[in-house]
Scaffold this motif. Structure first.
Motif, mmCIF file in Angstrom:
data_model
loop_
_atom_site.group_PDB
_atom_site.id
_atom_site.type_symbol
_atom_site.label_atom_id
_atom_site.label_comp_id
_atom_site.label_asym_id
_atom_site.label_seq_id
_atom_site.Cartn_x
_atom_site.Cartn_y
_atom_site.Cartn_z
ATOM 1 N N VAL A 155 -3.779 2.977 -7.206
ATOM 2 C CA VAL A 155 -5.116 2.587 -6.740
ATOM 3 C C VAL A 155 -4.986 1.305 -5.934
ATOM 4 C CG1 VAL A 155 -7.482 2.031 -7.424
ATOM 5 C CG2 VAL A 155 -6.093 3.525 -8.884
ATOM 6 N N VAL A 156 -5.702 1.245 -4.811
ATOM 7 C CA VAL A 156 -5.721 0.048 -3.972
ATOM 8 C C VAL A 156 -7.109 -0.585 -4.049
ATOM 9 C CG1 VAL A 156 -5.533 -0.866 -1.624
ATOM 10 C CG2 VAL A 156 -3.942 0.910 -2.414
ATOM 11 N N VAL A 157 -7.147 -1.863 -4.415
ATOM 12 C CA VAL A 157 -8.395 -2.627 -4.449
ATOM 13 C C VAL A 157 -8.382 -3.598 -3.282
ATOM 14 C CG1 VAL A 157 -9.795 -4.268 -5.746
ATOM 15 C CG2 VAL A 157 -8.583 -2.440 -6.947
ATOM 16 N N THR A 186 -7.057 -0.088 8.525
ATOM 17 C CA THR A 186 -5.763 0.588 8.589
ATOM 18 C C THR A 186 -5.129 0.700 7.217
ATOM 19 O OG1 THR A 186 -5.391 -0.149 10.868
ATOM 20 C CG2 THR A 186 -3.446 0.477 9.579
ATOM 21 N N LEU A 187 -5.183 -0.357 6.440
ATOM 22 C CA LEU A 187 -4.579 -0.351 5.107
ATOM 23 C C LEU A 187 -5.257 0.670 4.196
ATOM 24 C CD1 LEU A 187 -4.196 -4.208 4.637
ATOM 25 C CD2 LEU A 187 -2.313 -2.559 4.916
ATOM 26 N N VAL A 193 0.832 -1.204 0.000
ATOM 27 C CA VAL A 193 0.000 0.000 0.000
ATOM 28 C C VAL A 193 0.869 1.257 0.000
ATOM 29 C CG1 VAL A 193 -1.600 1.359 1.422
ATOM 30 C CG2 VAL A 193 -2.011 -1.086 1.056
ATOM 31 N N ALA A 194 1.983 1.210 0.709
ATOM 32 C CA ALA A 194 2.865 2.381 0.823
ATOM 33 C C ALA A 194 3.766 2.581 -0.393
ATOM 34 C CB ALA A 194 3.734 2.250 2.076
ATOM 35 N N SER A 195 3.814 1.601 -1.286
ATOM 36 C CA SER A 195 4.740 1.661 -2.417
ATOM 37 C C SER A 195 4.447 2.844 -3.340
ATOM 38 C CB SER A 195 4.663 0.363 -3.214
ATOM 39 O OG SER A 195 5.393 0.467 -4.411
#
Length: 436
Positions: free
Chosen positions: A75-77, A88-89, A68-70
Motif C-alpha cells: 500500500v502506498v500512502v 506519476t508515483l 513505490v516500485a519495491s
C-alpha cells in the motif's frame, strides 16, 4: 488472523506524515485486531532525511520512485501534495496493483478519473477520505452510506484558514489585511496563503464533493472560484445589519430545468465564493478554523458534518481510517468502492446559475434615486427583495438584496447601475445564501 504484515510505503513525512507514522506505531495492536493482520511501514520517501531524526534512518529514502516500485510494498500512502511527482508515483503504484491512500485534493480534483482507471485495471483500491475536511467523515458517507439516495445539494465551509479570517473579521470589526496578518502570526495561514484565500483549496474540495455526490466527473477547472481578498469590513458590517454573517462557501447543486414542452434536463453547478448567510443558519456558528458541510438528499433530508478540517492529527486520523479499510479488503479478499460517474451530467456555467445578491451603492442623496436604480433592475428582470437607504448630507448609501437571478443578468444590471449619474460607486456585490 493473518501473520503476513501489510507493508506500507509513506510518501512524505511532514506534519501529516509524522502523525501517520506515530499512529501506526502507537496503535499497532489495535490496528492489527481491526484489520486482521499487522500493518508496518517499510519505507518513507522524503527530500531531506537529516530533518527526520525521530524516524528510524533505515526507513528513509530520497528515491520515491524506487520505493513505490519495491516488491516489499503493498500500500502506498501519499501526503506530499501537489500534482507532480505525486500523480506519476500514484499511477505507477496503482498500475502495479498496489492500493493507494492519498490526502491530495489538488491531484484528485484534476486527475481522479485517470487514477480510478488505473485502480480498476489492476484491481487496486483508491481511498482519499483525508482529501476533504480532515478528520470529518464526509467522503465515505457520500460514496457509501448515501449511495442509495439522490443527493441534491452539498454546501459547506471546507477551508479553515478563510473561516478563521472571516470569523475574526466578524468578531472584531478588523479589516481583511490585518486579520490575515494575525492569522499568519498564529499559524492559521501559510506563509503564502494564496491557495486558501483565493479559493483554490476550496475549489479542489468542491470538485471532489460534486463528483461523489452527483456521479459525475467534475474537475477544479469546472468550479467557479472567488476568494475572500475583496471582502471588506464594510461587507461584514452590512451583513450584520441584515442579521447575517459572511462565510466562504463551497456549493455543489443538482439543477433541474424544464423547457416549454415539459421536458426536464439536469446539470451540476459547482461554485466557491463568499456569501452572506443568516446568523440562524447552523453554518453561521462555525467559527475559527473548523469545517462544516451540509448535505441534502431526497430521502435522508438534511445532514450536517462538523469538525476539525485540517491539521496533522485530524488528517492522519482520516488516513488511518482509509488504511484500515484497505487492509481489511486485502485480508478478506474484497475491494473498495469504485468510481461512480455514470450520470455524466453537464456542468452548468456560472453565468447561468441563479443566486441572490447583496449590492451596496454609494449614491447621491436626492429624490428619485431609488426609482432610477430600480428601473435598471426591472429592465434586466432582476427582482428586488429588500431595499435599505441611509442618507448622509450630500450622498447616501443604498443597499439592495435581490431575489434569485443569474450571474449574467446581475452583472449586466450592476454595469448599467454603475453608469447612472446618481450612483457615485458600486461599493460591493456579494452573494446571499439561505433563508431567514
Amino acid at each position: 488472523m493473518a501473520d503476513k504484515p501489510i507493508r506500507v510505503a509513506l510518501l512524505g513525512c511532514g506534519t501529516v506524515g509524522t502523525e501517520v507514522t506515530r499512529l501506526l506505531r502507537d496503535q499497532a495492536a489495535d490496528l492489527t485486531a481491526r484489520i486482521g493482520a499487522p500493518m508496518e511501514i517499510t519505507g518513507i520517501a522524503v527530500r531531506r532525511p537529516n530533518k527526520h531524526r525521530d524516524v528510524p534512518a533505515e526507513l528513509l529514502t530520497t528515491d520515491a520512485a524506487a520505493l513505490v516500485a519495491s516488491d516489499d510494498v503493498d500500500v502506498v500512502v501519499e501526503v506530499i501534495g501537489g500534482i507532480e511527482p505525486a500523480r506519476t508515483l500514484l499511477l505507477d503504484a496503482l498500475r502495479a496493483g498496489k492500493s493507494v491512500v492519498t490526502a491530495n485534493k489538488a491531484l484528485l480534483a484534476e486527475s481522479a478519473g485517470e487514477l480510478f482507471a488505473a485502480a480498476d485495471a489492476s484491481g487496486a483500491d483508491l481511498y482519499f477520505e483525508a482529501a476533504v475536511a480532515g478528520a470529518i467523515p464526509l467522503l465515505r458517507p457520500l460514496r457509501e452510506s448515501l449511495a442509495g439516495d439522490r443527493i441534491t445539494r452539498v454546501m459547506g465551509i471546507v477551508n479553515g484558514t478563510t473561516n478563521y479570517i472571516l470569523s475574526a473579521m466578524d468578531n472584531t470589526g478588523s479589516g481583511y489585511g490585518e486579520t490575515l496578518e494575525e492569522a499568519s502570526r498564529l499559524g492559521y495561514a501559510e506563509a503564502d496563503p494564496t491557495a486558501d484565500v483565493d479559493g483554490f483549496d476550496a475549489a479542489s474540495k468542491a470538485a471532489i464533493l460534486a463528483s461523489l455526490a452527483f456521479h459525475t466527473r467534475v474537475t477544479a477547472a469546472d468550479v467557479h472560484r472567488e476568494g475572500i481578498a475583496s471582502v471588506a469590513s464594510a461587507d461584514i458590517a452590512a451583513a450584520r445589519a441584515l442579521g447575517r454573517t459572511v462565510k466562504l462557501l463551497a456549493i455543489c447543486e443538482r439543477v433541474t430545468d424544464t423547457d416549454e414542452s415539459g421536458e426536464t434536463t439536469e446539470s451540476v453547478a459547482v461554485r466557491v465564493h463568499p456569501a452572506m448567510i443568516p446568523r440562524s443558519h447552523p453554518l453561521a456558528g462555525v467559527g475559527g478554523a473548523y469545517n462544516a458541510v451540509f448535505v441534502e438528499a431526497d430521502a435522508a433530508g438534511s445532514l450536517m458534518f462538523y469538525g476539525q478540517g485540517a491539521g496533522g492529527a485530524p488528517t492522519a486520523s482520516a488516513v488511518l481510517g482509509d488504511l484500515v479499510a484497505v487492509g481489511r479488503n486485502m485480508v478478506q479478499g474484497g475491494r473498495g468502492p469504485r468510481e461512480s460517474a455514470y450520470a455524466a451530467l453537464p456542468v452548468r456555467p456560472m453565468g447561468q446559475t441563479p443566486t441572490r445578491y447583496h449590492i451596496s451603492l454609494d449614491v447621491a442623496d436626492r429624490a428619485g434615486v431609488l426609482s432610477q436604480v430600480a428601473a435598471v433592475f426591472a429592465e434586466h428582470d432582476v427582482s428586488i427583495a429588500v431595499v435599505r437607504q441611509e442618507g448622509r448630507t450630500d450622498d447616501a448609501s443604498l443597499v439592495i438584496v435581490t431575489h434569485a437571478a443569474s450571474e449574467a443578468a446581475l452583472r449586466s444590471t450592476v454595469d448599467m447601475v454603475a453608469g447612472l449619474p446618481v450612483v457615485r460607486e458600486v461599493v460591493s456585490v456579494m452573494r446571499v445564501e439561505g433563508t431567514e
